[in-house]
Scaffold this motif. Structure first.
Motif, PDB file in Angstrom:
ATOM      1  N   ALA A   1      62.716  53.739  30.299  1.00  0.00           N
ATOM      2  CA  ALA A   1      63.521  52.590  29.882  1.00  0.00           C
ATOM      3  C   ALA A   1      62.673  51.584  29.119  1.00  0.00           C
ATOM      4  O   ALA A   1      63.120  50.999  28.126  1.00  0.00           O
ATOM      5  CB  ALA A   1      64.164  51.932  31.094  1.00  0.00           C
ATOM      6  N   ASP A   2      61.440  51.384  29.566  1.00  0.00           N
ATOM      7  CA  ASP A   2      60.545  50.467  28.859  1.00  0.00           C
ATOM      8  C   ASP A   2      60.258  50.970  27.451  1.00  0.00           C
ATOM      9  O   ASP A   2      60.238  50.190  26.489  1.00  0.00           O
ATOM     10  CB  ASP A   2      59.230  50.317  29.629  1.00  0.00           C
ATOM     11  CG  ASP A   2      59.394  49.508  30.905  1.00  0.00           C
ATOM     12  OD1 ASP A   2      60.422  48.812  31.030  1.00  0.00           O
ATOM     13  OD2 ASP A   2      58.512  49.598  31.780  1.00  0.00           O
ATOM     14  N   ARG A   3      60.040  52.269  27.316  1.00  0.00           N
ATOM     15  CA  ARG A   3      59.780  52.844  25.992  1.00  0.00           C
ATOM     16  C   ARG A   3      61.014  52.695  25.099  1.00  0.00           C
ATOM     17  O   ARG A   3      60.899  52.429  23.901  1.00  0.00           O
ATOM     18  CB  ARG A   3      59.394  54.321  26.113  1.00  0.00           C
ATOM     19  CG  ARG A   3      58.091  54.574  26.850  1.00  0.00           C
ATOM     20  CD  ARG A   3      57.836  56.061  27.018  1.00  0.00           C
ATOM     21  NE  ARG A   3      57.566  56.712  25.753  1.00  0.00           N
ATOM     22  CZ  ARG A   3      56.360  56.901  25.240  1.00  0.00           C
ATOM     23  NH1 ARG A   3      55.289  56.452  25.890  1.00  0.00           N
ATOM     24  NH2 ARG A   3      56.198  57.528  24.092  1.00  0.00           N
ATOM     25  N   SER A   4      62.189  52.860  25.684  1.00  0.00           N
ATOM     26  CA  SER A   4      63.420  52.738  24.904  1.00  0.00           C
ATOM     27  C   SER A   4      63.663  51.305  24.468  1.00  0.00           C
ATOM     28  O   SER A   4      64.084  51.043  23.339  1.00  0.00           O
ATOM     29  CB  SER A   4      64.608  53.227  25.733  1.00  0.00           C
ATOM     30  OG  SER A   4      64.452  54.590  26.093  1.00  0.00           O
TER      31      SER A   4
ATOM     32  N   GLY B   1      65.123  60.385  37.099  1.00  0.00           N
ATOM     33  CA  GLY B   1      64.529  60.168  38.406  1.00  0.00           C
ATOM     34  C   GLY B   1      63.507  59.048  38.406  1.00  0.00           C
ATOM     35  O   GLY B   1      63.737  57.970  37.846  1.00  0.00           O
ATOM     36  N   GLU B   2      62.342  59.310  39.010  1.00  0.00           N
ATOM     37  CA  GLU B   2      61.315  58.278  39.130  1.00  0.00           C
ATOM     38  C   GLU B   2      60.717  57.888  37.779  1.00  0.00           C
ATOM     39  O   GLU B   2      60.085  56.832  37.663  1.00  0.00           O
ATOM     40  CB  GLU B   2      60.202  58.764  40.068  1.00  0.00           C
ATOM     41  CG  GLU B   2      60.664  58.952  41.518  1.00  0.00           C
ATOM     42  CD  GLU B   2      59.548  59.431  42.409  1.00  0.00           C
ATOM     43  OE1 GLU B   2      58.454  59.739  41.883  1.00  0.00           O
ATOM     44  OE2 GLU B   2      59.759  59.507  43.641  1.00  0.00           O
ATOM     45  N   ALA B   3      60.908  58.722  36.769  1.00  0.00           N
ATOM     46  CA  ALA B   3      60.377  58.408  35.445  1.00  0.00           C
ATOM     47  C   ALA B   3      61.262  57.431  34.682  1.00  0.00           C
ATOM     48  O   ALA B   3      60.865  56.928  33.623  1.00  0.00           O
ATOM     49  CB  ALA B   3      60.211  59.691  34.625  1.00  0.00           C
ATOM     50  N   ALA B   4      62.449  57.127  35.204  1.00  0.00           N
ATOM     51  CA  ALA B   4      63.417  56.304  34.475  1.00  0.00           C
ATOM     52  C   ALA B   4      62.885  54.926  34.088  1.00  0.00           C
ATOM     53  O   ALA B   4      63.073  54.494  32.942  1.00  0.00           O
ATOM     54  CB  ALA B   4      64.715  56.181  35.272  1.00  0.00           C
ATOM     55  N   PRO B   5      62.218  54.187  34.983  1.00  0.00           N
ATOM     56  CA  PRO B   5      61.744  52.849  34.580  1.00  0.00           C
ATOM     57  C   PRO B   5      60.789  52.890  33.391  1.00  0.00           C
ATOM     58  O   PRO B   5      60.902  52.078  32.461  1.00  0.00           O
ATOM     59  CB  PRO B   5      61.057  52.321  35.841  1.00  0.00           C
ATOM     60  CG  PRO B   5      61.724  53.050  36.964  1.00  0.00           C
ATOM     61  CD  PRO B   5      61.985  54.426  36.426  1.00  0.00           C
ATOM     62  N   GLY B   6      59.840  53.823  33.409  1.00  0.00           N
ATOM     63  CA  GLY B   6      58.902  53.925  32.294  1.00  0.00           C
ATOM     64  C   GLY B   6      59.590  54.322  31.006  1.00  0.00           C
ATOM     65  O   GLY B   6      59.269  53.798  29.932  1.00  0.00           O
TER      66      GLY B   6
END
Length: 228
Positions: free
Chosen positions: A191-194, A184-189
């Motif tokens: 993705a950055d960690r990944s 959900g809304e946590a995906a961008p953050g």
């Protein structure tokens, strides 16, 4: 309704180590061998149909007939991926390795199966942060995986706070790829960690129709090119 373990960071680390240890052996199995395991998972889910229907009704507040359709489709999804890999959908393409999955919070059975089954079918191992709001179907699925004799470490279903488990998995050095479909809304953050550890990342834009024919997109998303 039931007792659900609250998995810790230590549990998540152990699950990743187990997935890493199981990865080579599972990847070396032939497509036919993996397909037979997937067929057994489908049968094991069908054997739990009554309980799963009740759990889906309780989790999502859907009518009984819709819950039956959700459970039946979840079982059929394992069969569908078994048929795809037996038919050569993965031919010549090795798996990525260990995949972390953030499962969707809603659709706690069909959504979970739809993101897990293609990863396992393709010869990867998986560590999954399951739906925090409705974890009981995931526990029933874990029973089905064990009954089907899926090798230890191939699929770990972690119950507990997604906000704690997902960031750890996304940034874990033992993870090769991540599926953020349920983030959900946590995906961008996440993705950055990944990306900081050079992982392959799968994200879905917009609402996902879990009833739709999955095709081979998710299956091939976690396979390497034939010449890689």
């Amino acid at each position: 309704m039931g007792r659900v373990p609250r998995m810790s960071h230590a549990d998540a680390h152990r699950a990743v180590r187990a997935a890493r240890a199981a990865a080579d052996g599972w990847a070396r199995r032939s497509a036919g061998q993996r397909a037979r395991v997937l067929h057994r998972v489908a049968d094991a889910l069908r054997g739990r149909r009554t309980r799963l229907v009740r759990q889906v009704v309780d989790a999502d507040g859907v009518p009984h007939d819709l819950a039956e359709r959700l459970v039946d489709t979840a079982a059929e999804r394992w069969t569908r991926y078994a048929e795809q890999i037996a038919g050569g959908a993965c031919a010549g393409r090795p798996p990525v390795g260990v995949v972390a999955i953030v499962a969707p919070p809603f659709g706690p059975l069909l959504g979970l199966v739809s993101v897990l089954a293609p990863v396992v079918a393709g010869g990867n191992t998986a560590v999954v942060a399951v739906s925090e709001r409705a974890p009981l179907p995931a526990l029933a699925l874990a029973e089905a995986l064990a009954e089907a004799q899926l090798p230890d470490g191939v699929a770990a279903l972690l119950t507990g706070p997604t906000a704690e488990l997902a960031p750890l998995l996304a940034a874990h050095p033992g993870i090769d790829a991540v599926d953020l479909t349920g983030a959900g809304e946590a995906a961008p953050g996440l993705a950055d960690r990944s990306a900081a550890t050079a992982k392959r990342i799968l994200r879905s834009e917009g609402r996902v129709d879990w009833f739709a024919d999955p095709g081979t997109a998710r299956l091939t998303a976690f396979l390497r090119p034939a010449a890689d």
